[in-house]
Design a protein around this motif. Structure first.
Motif, mmCIF file in Angstrom:
data_model
loop_
_atom_site.group_PDB
_atom_site.id
_atom_site.type_symbol
_atom_site.label_atom_id
_atom_site.label_comp_id
_atom_site.label_asym_id
_atom_site.label_seq_id
_atom_site.Cartn_x
_atom_site.Cartn_y
_atom_site.Cartn_z
ATOM 1 N N VAL A 84 0.834 -1.204 0.000
ATOM 2 C CA VAL A 84 0.000 0.000 0.000
ATOM 3 C C VAL A 84 0.867 1.251 0.000
ATOM 4 C CG1 VAL A 84 -1.521 1.395 1.484
ATOM 5 C CG2 VAL A 84 -2.100 -0.973 0.963
ATOM 6 N N GLY A 85 1.958 1.220 0.753
ATOM 7 C CA GLY A 85 2.858 2.365 0.779
ATOM 8 C C GLY A 85 3.429 2.666 -0.590
ATOM 9 N N MET A 86 3.869 1.647 -1.294
ATOM 10 C CA MET A 86 4.428 1.841 -2.632
ATOM 11 C C MET A 86 3.355 2.286 -3.622
ATOM 12 S SD MET A 86 7.104 -1.354 -2.910
ATOM 13 C CE MET A 86 8.492 -1.465 -1.770
ATOM 14 N N ALA A 87 2.186 1.666 -3.547
ATOM 15 C CA ALA A 87 1.096 2.046 -4.447
ATOM 16 C C ALA A 87 0.657 3.486 -4.203
ATOM 17 C CB ALA A 87 -0.087 1.092 -4.269
ATOM 18 N N PHE A 88 0.617 3.892 -2.929
ATOM 19 C CA PHE A 88 0.261 5.277 -2.625
ATOM 20 C C PHE A 88 1.280 6.245 -3.214
ATOM 21 C CE2 PHE A 88 0.703 9.090 -0.046
ATOM 22 C CZ PHE A 88 -0.585 9.608 -0.121
ATOM 23 N N ASP A 89 2.566 5.927 -3.116
ATOM 24 C CA ASP A 89 3.596 6.776 -3.712
ATOM 25 C C ASP A 89 3.310 7.011 -5.190
ATOM 26 O OD1 ASP A 89 4.821 6.749 -1.273
ATOM 27 O OD2 ASP A 89 6.519 5.499 -1.876
ATOM 28 N N TYR A 90 2.964 5.934 -5.891
ATOM 29 C CA TYR A 90 2.675 6.061 -7.317
ATOM 30 C C TYR A 90 1.423 6.910 -7.551
ATOM 31 C CZ TYR A 90 6.216 2.589 -8.565
ATOM 32 O OH TYR A 90 7.411 1.933 -8.758
ATOM 33 N N LEU A 91 0.351 6.623 -6.826
ATOM 34 C CA LEU A 91 -0.897 7.360 -7.038
ATOM 35 C C LEU A 91 -0.729 8.844 -6.729
ATOM 36 C CD1 LEU A 91 -3.450 4.830 -5.499
ATOM 37 C CD2 LEU A 91 -3.230 5.443 -7.926
ATOM 38 N N ALA A 92 0.012 9.158 -5.671
ATOM 39 C CA ALA A 92 0.236 10.559 -5.319
ATOM 40 C C ALA A 92 0.989 11.281 -6.429
ATOM 41 C CB ALA A 92 1.016 10.644 -4.005
ATOM 42 N N ASN A 125 16.705 11.606 -8.364
ATOM 43 C CA ASN A 125 17.880 10.884 -7.902
ATOM 44 C C ASN A 125 19.050 11.853 -7.872
ATOM 45 O OD1 ASN A 125 19.954 10.317 -10.276
ATOM 46 N ND2 ASN A 125 17.899 10.144 -11.154
ATOM 47 N N PHE A 126 20.170 11.397 -7.364
ATOM 48 C CA PHE A 126 21.284 12.294 -7.079
ATOM 49 C C PHE A 126 22.560 11.876 -7.800
ATOM 50 C CE2 PHE A 126 18.362 11.788 -3.493
ATOM 51 C CZ PHE A 126 17.722 13.012 -3.588
ATOM 52 N N GLY A 127 22.364 11.481 -9.075
ATOM 53 C CA GLY A 127 23.493 11.223 -9.945
ATOM 54 C C GLY A 127 24.486 10.241 -9.368
ATOM 55 N N ILE A 128 25.754 10.610 -9.395
ATOM 56 C CA ILE A 128 26.817 9.728 -8.932
ATOM 57 C C ILE A 128 26.653 9.395 -7.456
ATOM 58 C CG2 ILE A 128 28.396 11.642 -8.430
ATOM 59 C CD1 ILE A 128 29.320 8.129 -9.742
ATOM 60 N N SER A 129 26.083 10.305 -6.673
ATOM 61 C CA SER A 129 25.870 10.025 -5.255
ATOM 62 C C SER A 129 24.925 8.841 -5.071
ATOM 63 C CB SER A 129 25.308 11.257 -4.548
ATOM 64 O OG SER A 129 26.249 12.293 -4.496
ATOM 65 N N SER A 130 23.864 8.791 -5.883
ATOM 66 C CA SER A 130 22.951 7.648 -5.819
ATOM 67 C C SER A 130 23.668 6.368 -6.227
ATOM 68 C CB SER A 130 21.741 7.888 -6.729
ATOM 69 O OG SER A 130 20.937 8.940 -6.241
ATOM 70 N N ALA A 158 14.185 9.802 -4.241
ATOM 71 C CA ALA A 158 13.139 10.295 -3.351
ATOM 72 C C ALA A 158 11.786 10.254 -4.060
ATOM 73 C CB ALA A 158 13.486 11.706 -2.894
ATOM 74 N N ASP A 159 10.732 10.686 -3.365
ATOM 75 C CA ASP A 159 9.391 10.645 -3.938
ATOM 76 C C ASP A 159 9.152 11.805 -4.899
ATOM 77 O OD1 ASP A 159 8.606 8.273 -2.742
ATOM 78 O OD2 ASP A 159 7.938 9.276 -0.917
ATOM 79 N N VAL A 160 9.274 13.030 -4.405
ATOM 80 C CA VAL A 160 8.985 14.179 -5.266
ATOM 81 C C VAL A 160 9.576 15.438 -4.640
ATOM 82 C CG1 VAL A 160 6.762 14.700 -4.155
ATOM 83 C CG2 VAL A 160 7.127 15.337 -6.553
ATOM 84 N N ILE A 161 9.994 16.368 -5.481
ATOM 85 C CA ILE A 161 10.432 17.688 -5.031
ATOM 86 C C ILE A 161 9.511 18.722 -5.671
ATOM 87 C CG2 ILE A 161 12.287 19.401 -5.081
ATOM 88 C CD1 ILE A 161 14.282 17.112 -5.104
ATOM 89 N N VAL A 162 8.921 19.577 -4.850
ATOM 90 C CA VAL A 162 7.990 20.610 -5.320
ATOM 91 C C VAL A 162 8.526 21.969 -4.897
ATOM 92 C CG1 VAL A 162 5.630 21.476 -5.246
ATOM 93 C CG2 VAL A 162 6.054 19.011 -5.061
ATOM 94 N N ASP A 163 8.875 22.791 -5.874
ATOM 95 C CA ASP A 163 9.375 24.138 -5.596
ATOM 96 C C ASP A 163 10.472 24.139 -4.537
ATOM 97 O OD1 ASP A 163 7.642 25.156 -7.479
ATOM 98 O OD2 ASP A 163 6.136 25.786 -6.032
ATOM 99 N N GLN A 187 16.933 9.087 6.639
ATOM 100 C CA GLN A 187 16.684 8.962 5.210
ATOM 101 C C GLN A 187 16.610 10.339 4.545
ATOM 102 O OE1 GLN A 187 13.012 6.968 4.238
ATOM 103 N NE2 GLN A 187 13.480 6.850 2.061
ATOM 104 N N LEU A 188 15.844 11.259 5.126
ATOM 105 C CA LEU A 188 15.755 12.611 4.583
ATOM 106 C C LEU A 188 17.123 13.289 4.579
ATOM 107 C CD1 LEU A 188 12.491 13.936 6.305
ATOM 108 C CD2 LEU A 188 12.757 13.231 3.919
ATOM 109 N N SER A 189 17.872 13.113 5.658
ATOM 110 C CA SER A 189 19.194 13.718 5.764
ATOM 111 C C SER A 189 20.149 13.100 4.748
ATOM 112 C CB SER A 189 19.751 13.533 7.172
ATOM 113 O OG SER A 189 18.859 14.079 8.131
ATOM 114 N N GLY A 190 19.955 11.805 4.485
ATOM 115 C CA GLY A 190 20.772 11.143 3.480
ATOM 116 C C GLY A 190 20.547 11.725 2.100
#
Length: 340
Positions: free
Chosen positions: A57-65, A194-199, A207-212, A233-236
């Motif tokens: 459900v968590g993964m499906a919600f990510d997609y639907l959002a 994603n974060f290029g070479i860092s990823s 991550a899920d999404v970046i808005v503004d 995770q967020l700090s990472g």
């Protein structure tokens, strides 16, 4: 070992991230309620009996959002670069059936495109599509048992419970995320950043999404309490992006070869979908010099000894300068730390 796995299983890496990770008291909320508190109101009860169902459900919600955000800003990029496709490719190899992308995945992708482009209603059918995508993402992230049955795995069990749960979660999302004005047609949105070479160095981090300029991470947990794993995770994400900025100082490196979209963010928010609450932190409060001269340097030292998939980077794109990346990492690692 992905970012979350590395945080969980590698103390050295976790310790580096911890130097900038916010504590419970460092967060604020958009509602004004104390963060991670009993003052939250549970709007969608978590009644799923199986742990696997909660994960799905968590993964499906990510997609639907993401798809709903794509509708609002009229951008079908919300349906691109899906982790589910990596699961589909892994499944093809596992089953030796190389027609699965055309037979199974292509109809899902078409349904997503039509949902976004034609501004369709949220129906059971599109929710089932999201569940199937979530199932493929689960497959990408799991260790496949020897006694694996493809048809059994791809069957969505207990859909009569999962679909209503996702409908309720999306109704709250519509009120708190869409109708509230967080998302509008003028937003600059990066889907699945994603974060290029860092990823690449941590074997996967998106991550899920970046808005503004605000990174949002969606959580469907029924637990309102503070979880250090979420904060790490967020700090990472933030530190990997800042580390990438340091590497970019070496201009001859070909960043675009790693499917990297240039992004910048200092604000991060956890969206607790069952409560409709946003838990917020702004990394501007972290001392800039300390961050760049200490945490980033420590991360570079870690990557010198733990380069992830860097050894195989040439197989991703033969034009990528592996030695250039190694030299850039070494250069950062050899910088002087901020005097204590």
């Amino acid at each position: 070992m992905s970012l979350t796995s590395r945080i969980k299983n590698n103390k050295e890496f976790r310790d580096v991230i911890s130097t900038i990770a916010p504590l419970k008291e460092d967060y604020t909320t958009l509602s004004g309620k104390p963060p991670f508190s009993k003052e939250y109101t549970c709007l969608v009860e978590s009644n799923l009996p199986h742990a696997g169902d909660s994960s799905l459900v968590g993964m499906a919600f990510d997609y639907l959002a993401r798809f709903r955000i794509g509708q609002v800003i009229n951008n079908t990029d919300a349906g691109k670069c899906l982790t589910a496709l990596k699961g589909m490719r892994k499944l093809q190899i596992k089953t030796a059936n190389f027609n699965l992308v055309d037979e199974y995945f292509a109809p899902l992708r078409t349904a997503v495109y039509n949902f976004i482009k034609n501004n369709q209603e949220l129906t059971d059918d599109i929710i089932l599509v999201a569940l199937r995508l979530g199932k493929l993402e689960q497959f990408f992230r799991m260790r496949v048992p020897k006694s694996f049955d493809k048809n059994e795995f791809l069957t969505i069990q207990r859909s009569e419970m999962l679909i209503p749960d996702l409908k309720e979660l999306m109704a709250v999302f519509e009120e708190k995320f869409i109708s509230s004005g967080i998302i509008n047609k003028k937003n600059e949105v990066v889907f699945n950043p994603n974060f290029g070479i860092s990823s690449f160095l941590v074997d996967g981090a998106d991550a899920d999404v970046i808005v503004d300029g605000v990174l949002y991470d969606f959580k469907t947990t029924g637990n309102f309490k503070y979880d250090s794993k979420d904060s790490l995770q967020l700090s990472g994400y933030f530190l990997l992006n800042r580390f990438l900025r340091e590497i970019e100082n070496d201009k001859h490196l070909i960043m675009c070869s790693l499917n990297y979209s240039e992004i910048s963010f200092n604000n991060v928010r956890l969206y607790k979908a069952r409560f409709g609450e946003f838990e917020c932190f702004n990394f501007d409060v972290v001392n800039e010099e300390l961050l760049l001269n200490d945490a980033v340097i420590s991360l570079a030292k870690y990557f010198e000894s733990n380069p992830g998939r860097l050894n195989n980077i040439v197989f991703v794109d033969p034009l990528i300068d592996e030695e250039g990346y190694r030299d850039a990492i070494q250069l950062i690692a050899n910088k002087n730390k901020t005097p204590q």
